[in-house]
Scaffold this motif. Sequence first.
Motif, PDB file in Angstrom:
ATOM      1  N   UNK A 135      69.186  65.997  49.772  1.00 33.51           N
ATOM      2  CA  UNK A 135      68.854  67.400  49.559  1.00 33.51           C
ATOM      3  C   UNK A 135      70.089  68.283  49.722  1.00 33.51           C
ATOM      4  N   UNK A 136      70.927  67.954  50.687  1.00 35.00           N
ATOM      5  CA  UNK A 136      72.168  68.717  50.862  1.00 35.00           C
ATOM      6  C   UNK A 136      73.058  68.579  49.628  1.00 35.00           C
ATOM      7  N   UNK A 137      73.106  67.372  49.071  1.00 37.57           N
ATOM      8  CA  UNK A 137      73.916  67.154  47.863  1.00 37.57           C
ATOM      9  C   UNK A 137      73.331  67.924  46.676  1.00 37.57           C
ATOM     10  N   UNK A 178      58.355  69.793  57.806  1.00 38.47           N
ATOM     11  CA  UNK A 178      59.472  70.547  58.391  1.00 38.47           C
ATOM     12  C   UNK A 178      60.097  71.480  57.353  1.00 38.47           C
ATOM     13  N   UNK A 179      60.264  70.982  56.153  1.00 44.69           N
ATOM     14  CA  UNK A 179      60.924  71.766  55.105  1.00 44.69           C
ATOM     15  C   UNK A 179      60.088  72.982  54.712  1.00 44.69           C
ATOM     16  N   UNK A 180      58.770  72.849  54.749  1.00 44.96           N
ATOM     17  CA  UNK A 180      57.876  73.936  54.324  1.00 44.96           C
ATOM     18  C   UNK A 180      57.342  74.746  55.504  1.00 44.96           C
ATOM     19  N   UNK A 224      66.920  72.774  59.288  1.00 45.08           N
ATOM     20  CA  UNK A 224      66.739  72.234  57.934  1.00 45.08           C
ATOM     21  C   UNK A 224      65.812  73.134  57.127  1.00 45.08           C
ATOM     22  N   UNK A 225      64.758  73.628  57.761  1.00 41.79           N
ATOM     23  CA  UNK A 225      63.833  74.556  57.108  1.00 41.79           C
ATOM     24  C   UNK A 225      64.587  75.759  56.555  1.00 41.79           C
ATOM     25  N   UNK A 226      65.385  76.382  57.423  1.00 44.05           N
ATOM     26  CA  UNK A 226      66.116  77.594  57.045  1.00 44.05           C
ATOM     27  C   UNK A 226      67.107  77.318  55.918  1.00 44.05           C
ATOM     28  N   UNK A 227      67.823  76.200  56.035  1.00 44.64           N
ATOM     29  CA  UNK A 227      68.831  75.865  55.033  1.00 44.64           C
ATOM     30  C   UNK A 227      68.189  75.717  53.652  1.00 44.64           C
ATOM     31  N   UNK A 228      67.112  74.955  53.578  1.00 43.74           N
ATOM     32  CA  UNK A 228      66.498  74.694  52.278  1.00 43.74           C
ATOM     33  C   UNK A 228      65.724  75.897  51.754  1.00 43.74           C
ATOM     34  N   UNK A 284      64.775  75.431  42.685  1.00 41.99           N
ATOM     35  CA  UNK A 284      66.071  76.029  43.006  1.00 41.99           C
ATOM     36  C   UNK A 284      66.039  77.510  42.632  1.00 41.99           C
ATOM     37  N   UNK A 285      66.351  78.367  43.595  1.00 44.18           N
ATOM     38  CA  UNK A 285      66.334  79.807  43.349  1.00 44.18           C
ATOM     39  C   UNK A 285      67.571  80.237  42.569  1.00 44.18           C
TER      40      UNK A 285
END
Length: 283
Positions: free
Chosen positions: A130-132, A154-156, A167-171, A203-204
């Motif tokens: 996901x980072x990539x 966690x992501x949502x 991780x939540x905030x980053x994504x 992707x925003x």
Amino acid sequence: MILSELKHLWNEVCFRPNKKLGQNFLIDKNIRDKIINAIPLTAETILVEVGPGFGVMTIPLSQKCREILAVEKDSRIYEIMEPIFSKYSNIKIIKNDILETDFYSEFPRRGQEKVLLFGNIPYYITTPLLEKAILSRNLIKAVYLVMQKEVAERITAKPGSKSYGALTCYLQFFTKPKRLFSISKNCFYPSPDVESSLLELEILAEPSYFTMSEEIMFSVIKKAFNERRKKIINSLGDKQCLGIEKNRWARIFEECAIDMNLRAEDLSLKNYADISNKAVGEK
């Protein structure tokens, strides 16, 4: 492929799943069809598939899109599937680790058209993949991944929950994530130890909130969640995060109308953007 078909193929080619590679193959046709229907495919879609395995998803997906680039790390699977995939004019398989793949040189593109990224992935590569993808977001329209249910939660996650974290905030800063549905571990062979979910990350076009420095904002978020049991004023102020003294952090919180006695998980992504923008002016 149902389990009997998969085992028959494996016996023919003397294949056994590699646990170290996190190989759990989808064997439920209903879930296969549900995943395919959840991905917005058109005749113009270019799809990148992470770990095509034995084509359970790849071949039916190829019937609904223009082109598929399948990236397979396991050389055994590549050697088995390359002659099979070569029969399909719109499927290309390459042998590589997706984490080492140069997206800019390998991803098929037509002008400014962006690709969809899909995969039933080994759970251990979820975060680095996901980072990539975020780093290559100008190439990607959306990501659809079958992943560990707990990670999808966690992501949502929303602020105030135990699942909410860095991780939540980053994504959520770069994408709009949505957990589409759960998948039982019995839908895979070998069966994994945990339940799965299909996660969509759109992707925003622009990050979800304005920030003067993404680097500073993510430094603040990382520091806050590294000591998430502390009050936010203490996690940032006690060790002078960004070199800013505690009394100055207190002033930042006051100016942003944020309670400094909250904990990291209680602040929204907008809260972090606001205090980070103030912190830029303090440096």
